[in-house]
Design an enzyme around this catalytic site. Sequence first.
Site, mmCIF file in Angstrom:
data_model
loop_
_atom_site.group_PDB
_atom_site.id
_atom_site.type_symbol
_atom_site.label_atom_id
_atom_site.label_comp_id
_atom_site.label_asym_id
_atom_site.label_seq_id
_atom_site.Cartn_x
_atom_site.Cartn_y
_atom_site.Cartn_z
ATOM 1 C CG HIS A 25 0.043 -0.321 2.607
ATOM 2 N ND1 HIS A 25 0.524 0.740 3.094
ATOM 3 C CD2 HIS A 25 -0.171 -0.965 3.595
ATOM 4 C CE1 HIS A 25 0.229 0.449 4.152
ATOM 5 N NE2 HIS A 25 -0.033 -0.416 5.029
ATOM 6 C CG HIS B 116 4.129 -1.312 2.380
ATOM 7 N ND1 HIS B 116 2.787 -2.063 2.068
ATOM 8 C CD2 HIS B 116 4.141 -1.302 3.647
ATOM 9 C CE1 HIS B 116 2.388 -2.964 2.981
ATOM 10 N NE2 HIS B 116 2.956 -2.658 3.831
ATOM 11 C CE LYS C 164 -5.160 4.495 11.466
ATOM 12 N NZ LYS C 164 -5.556 4.146 12.742
ATOM 13 C CB CYS D 80 1.643 -5.346 16.050
ATOM 14 S SG CYS D 80 0.889 -3.857 16.151
ATOM 15 C CE LYS E 255 -5.894 -2.768 2.013
ATOM 16 N NZ LYS E 255 -5.645 -4.138 2.100
ATOM 17 C CG HIS F 244 -3.028 -3.243 13.961
ATOM 18 N ND1 HIS F 244 -1.682 -3.633 14.129
ATOM 19 C CD2 HIS F 244 -3.251 -3.415 12.622
ATOM 20 C CE1 HIS F 244 -0.965 -3.353 13.055
ATOM 21 N NE2 HIS F 244 -1.465 -3.303 12.231
ATOM 22 C CB CYS G 128 -3.886 -2.905 18.811
ATOM 23 S SG CYS G 128 -2.137 -2.553 18.213
ATOM 24 C CB CYS H 88 -1.538 -6.131 18.730
ATOM 25 S SG CYS H 88 -1.903 -5.562 17.105
#
Length: 515
Positions: free
Chosen positions: A18, A21, A294, A129, A297, A147, A144, A126
Amino acid sequence: MAKFYVTTPIYYVNDVPHIGHAYTTIAADVLARYHRLMGDDVFFLTGTDEHGQNIERIAEEKGVSPKDFCDGIVARYKEAWQILGISNDYFVRTTDQRHVAGVQKFARALFESGDVYRGKYGGWYCPRCEGFYQPEELVDGQLCPVHRRPAEWTEENNYFFALSRYQDRLQHLVGETDFVQPEARRNELLGVLRQGLQDFSISRERVRWGVPLPDEPSQVLYVWVDALLNYITSVGYEDDPATFGRYWPADVHLMAKEIIRFHGLYWPAMLMAAGVPLPHKIFVHGWLTKDGQKLSKTTGNIIDPFDLVQRFGRDAVRYYFMREGVFGSDWDYTDSAFVRRYNADLANDLGNLLNRTLQMLVRYFDAVVPEPGPGDSAVDAPFLDLAASLANRVREAIERVAIQDALAAIWEVVQQGNQYVQRTAPWELAKARKAGSASAAQRLATVLYNLLDVLRVVGVIGAPVMPEKMAQLREQLGLPADTHLDLQTATALGSFPAGTRVSPGEVLFPKHETE
């Protein structure tokens, strides 16, 4: 020759690549390309993190083996990096046997250090993570912090690394050196250190998809221990001492801020324990948001770099993401800002300067670069002096990992080039030449030579960010597209060969309508 070893974090294969990255990887690629241009011996590493409980779960849900699942995602990463023009020297997978052998060698060194002990662990974990959190770190006592999904209480018998023994050394490393940059992220780690470091579990009893402990295969190494070691296994820690000695320590680890605790505390402490030199620097970039929200998806609020590449071209995407924000800070993306930046910087500033200069050369000198005459210090010097300083300004910015500042310096020269055209008015000089003025003819040759020479410099120094388009620019200038020169030589003014025939081609950056 200096060496430069740059890394991205290796990306977890729980999903396809995504924008986060891509952002880190483009930045690492730009740094690697600049250092190659500077004449350094460069090693650029990226890859994938493929072990852990989360991958086991996802593969089981999809009805495939963990390795088959990983293979499919890795193929998408490699395709993405090809689309974005990434020039990594090595792509590591934590499932590579070479990596596994290096991890087991390091695990033995860690156990021999005396800083590993067996114990029982209970904590909030998590799976995404692959990390444990203290109760006070959880959001609303259960979620978490990365996430925003419920953490799971986990208890196991496993091995611990005595991180608490490294409190003072890490305090000095983070607080008294430039090991962690920028300052905001350094301060964040100092806050963690002030709370006091806790020992952490380095093995898992119930996870099967991982690197087994060398002498206790019923346990696998914690995925974060396994993953961090890619930085040394990829340059020959276990199997190639000559390459390891050539490139380690890494010069800069690039990453986003959610993983600085692992890189800024766990990683140096483990290296200290195993007697391996520390990397020189970790540089932590910020997060992207889109339209102030933020990225998600679930809500559809995403930035698709591959869609942008299809619409605007690879190099425009690389340029925008390196130019728009400050690399170490959070910043907000909007589609309209992308189009504005594209049109202003690429189509208008650079594209216009190249096109008008080449067209004037075709019209006034039959497309052949003229011999320059004497300069006009009052008019030429401000433009040429700025261009002459460009290599050093860019070098200094790159050494600070301030890619946006390097591009700002280049664009200052490009904008000055357009102003130089207006100040010198070559079309008026051409009229005077036609009327028989020898001085106007000589001045016209000098002005166009200066513009072409500076465009040549921009074509070299802008190539790490826009390799494809700058090769096309050099081709239009009549120069070899694949010229490999060191930065200082290639950016020395006055070295454009007179008599070169230019080859104007397609517009580098066609203008786009604002959306």
